[in-house]
Design a protein around this motif. Structure first.
Motif, PDB file in Angstrom:
ATOM      1  N   THR A  60       0.860  -1.174   0.000  1.00 33.11           N
ATOM      2  CA  THR A  60       0.000   0.000   0.000  1.00 33.11           C
ATOM      3  C   THR A  60       0.900   1.227   0.000  1.00 33.11           C
ATOM      4  O   THR A  60       1.835   1.315   0.785  1.00 33.11           O
ATOM      5  N   MET A  68      -4.669  10.127  -1.921  1.00 33.42           N
ATOM      6  CA  MET A  68      -4.801   8.954  -2.800  1.00 33.42           C
ATOM      7  C   MET A  68      -4.046   7.778  -2.189  1.00 33.42           C
ATOM      8  O   MET A  68      -3.066   7.963  -1.466  1.00 33.42           O
ATOM      9  N   SER A  85      -2.500   3.841  -3.333  1.00 32.81           N
ATOM     10  CA  SER A  85      -2.228   2.813  -4.343  1.00 32.81           C
ATOM     11  C   SER A  85      -2.156   1.465  -3.659  1.00 32.81           C
ATOM     12  O   SER A  85      -1.483   1.313  -2.639  1.00 32.81           O
ATOM     13  N   GLU A  86      -2.863   0.494  -4.224  1.00 32.58           N
ATOM     14  CA  GLU A  86      -2.783  -0.891  -3.757  1.00 32.58           C
ATOM     15  C   GLU A  86      -2.033  -1.682  -4.816  1.00 32.58           C
ATOM     16  O   GLU A  86      -2.366  -1.600  -6.005  1.00 32.58           O
ATOM     17  N   GLN A 128      -1.885  -2.746 -10.026  1.00 36.84           N
ATOM     18  CA  GLN A 128      -1.989  -1.519  -9.240  1.00 36.84           C
ATOM     19  C   GLN A 128      -3.370  -0.896  -9.420  1.00 36.84           C
ATOM     20  O   GLN A 128      -3.843  -0.723 -10.543  1.00 36.84           O
ATOM     21  N   THR A 129      -3.991  -0.553  -8.299  1.00 44.49           N
ATOM     22  CA  THR A 129      -5.236   0.210  -8.316  1.00 44.49           C
ATOM     23  C   THR A 129      -5.034   1.439  -7.434  1.00 44.49           C
ATOM     24  O   THR A 129      -4.374   1.363  -6.395  1.00 44.49           O
ATOM     25  N   ILE A 130      -5.588   2.569  -7.867  1.00 47.19           N
ATOM     26  CA  ILE A 130      -5.448   3.817  -7.130  1.00 47.19           C
ATOM     27  C   ILE A 130      -6.840   4.301  -6.757  1.00 47.19           C
ATOM     28  O   ILE A 130      -7.728   4.409  -7.611  1.00 47.19           O
ATOM     29  N   THR A 131      -7.026   4.602  -5.472  1.00 49.57           N
ATOM     30  CA  THR A 131      -8.301   5.139  -5.001  1.00 49.57           C
ATOM     31  C   THR A 131      -8.075   6.523  -4.402  1.00 49.57           C
ATOM     32  O   THR A 131      -6.951   6.875  -4.035  1.00 49.57           O
ATOM     33  N   GLY A 132      -9.161   7.297  -4.304  1.00 51.91           N
ATOM     34  CA  GLY A 132      -9.071   8.615  -3.690  1.00 51.91           C
ATOM     35  C   GLY A 132      -8.595   9.704  -4.624  1.00 51.91           C
ATOM     36  O   GLY A 132      -8.382  10.835  -4.193  1.00 51.91           O
ATOM     37  N   ALA A 133      -8.448   9.411  -5.920  1.00 51.62           N
ATOM     38  CA  ALA A 133      -7.999  10.430  -6.874  1.00 51.62           C
ATOM     39  C   ALA A 133      -9.173  11.323  -7.255  1.00 51.62           C
ATOM     40  O   ALA A 133     -10.318  10.868  -7.315  1.00 51.62           O
ATOM     41  N   PRO A 188     -11.023   9.499 -11.772  1.00 49.73           N
ATOM     42  CA  PRO A 188     -10.742   8.054 -11.742  1.00 49.73           C
ATOM     43  C   PRO A 188      -9.484   7.701 -12.551  1.00 49.73           C
ATOM     44  O   PRO A 188      -9.276   8.204 -13.654  1.00 49.73           O
ATOM     45  N   ALA A 218      -6.958   0.957 -13.460  1.00 49.87           N
ATOM     46  CA  ALA A 218      -5.997   0.001 -12.895  1.00 49.87           C
ATOM     47  C   ALA A 218      -4.890  -0.249 -13.913  1.00 49.87           C
ATOM     48  O   ALA A 218      -5.101  -0.151 -15.120  1.00 49.87           O
TER      49      ALA A 218
END
Length: 171
Positions: free
Chosen positions: A106, A113, A115-116, A140-145, A148, A151
Motif C-alpha cells: 500500500t 490517494m 495505491s494498492e 496496481q489500483t489507485i483510489t481517492g484520486a 478516476p 488500474a
C-alpha cells in the motif's frame, strides 16, 4: 464370499506400505532451488505497463552488480522502496522451478490517494546457479484520486548471469 473379503482386507496393508515407501520419492520430487554463484553479475530488466486508455512505452535497463549473497530470494532485483510504500512480508513457496513469491503493498500518495499493489513473481535460478530469471506482475489500483485512474498491470522480467569475479575494492 468370505474368501473374497479376506483378499480385500489383506490388500489394504500392502497399499499402506506402498504409500509409506513412496514418501521419500515424493519428497525428492521437489528439490530446493539452486544457490547462486557469487561474483559479478549482469542483469537486463524489461517492464511493460498495460493501462486502459493509455499507451506506455516499455522500459529496459541493464545493470551490473557484485553478488555476495547466494540465496536467490535475497537478490536485490527490485529497487529500494520509498518510505510511503508499506508491504506485507512476502509469501514464498519453493518448487523444482524456483521460488513463487506473492506480496501486497500500500502506498500513501499525495492528496489522500492510495495505491494498492498486488505482486506475483517467479524467481528461477538455473541448475548450477550461474543464471537467474525473474518474471512477474504487479497489479496496481489507485483510489481517492479527484479523477478516476484506471488500474494498471505491470509485467516485469529480468534475466541475469554471472560474468566474472567482483572487482577488488578500491582504497
Amino acid at each position: 464370499m468370505k474368501p473374497r473379503r479376506m483378499k480385500v482386507r489383506r490388500a489394504k496393508p500392502h497399499l499402506a506400505l506402498l504409500a509409506l515407501a513412496l514418501l521419500p520419492v515424493l519428497a525428492l520430487a521437489t528439490p530446493a532451488p539452486t544457490k547462486l554463484q557469487p561474483g559479478l553479475w549482469q542483469f537486463h530488466y524489461h517492464s511493460q505497463v498495460a493501462m486502459a486508455g493509455h499507451s506506455v512505452p516499455p522500459m529496459d535497463k541493464t545493470s551490473r552488480q557484485c553478488i555476495k549473497e547466494t540465496d536467490p530470494t535475497k537478490l536485490p532485483l527490485m529497487p529500494t522502496l520509498p518510505a510511503n510504500i508499506k508491504c506485507t512480508a512476502p509469501d514464498m513457496q519453493s518448487s523444482d522451478k524456483g521460488y513463487h513469491v506473492t506480496m501486497s503493498c500500500t502506498a500513501s500518495e499525495p492528496h489522500g490517494m492510495v495505491s494498492e499493489l498486488d505482486e506475483n513473481f517467479m524467481i528461477s535460478p538455473n541448475h548450477d546457479g550461474s543464471q537467474i530469471a525473474f518474471n512477474g506482475t504487479v497489479q496496481q489500483t489507485i483510489t481517492g484520486a479527484p479523477v478516476p485512474i484506471p488500474a494498471a498491470l505491470v509485467k516485469i522480467s529480468a534475466q541475469g548471469h554471472r560474468i566474472g569475479t567482483c572487482p577488488a575494492p578500491k582504497h
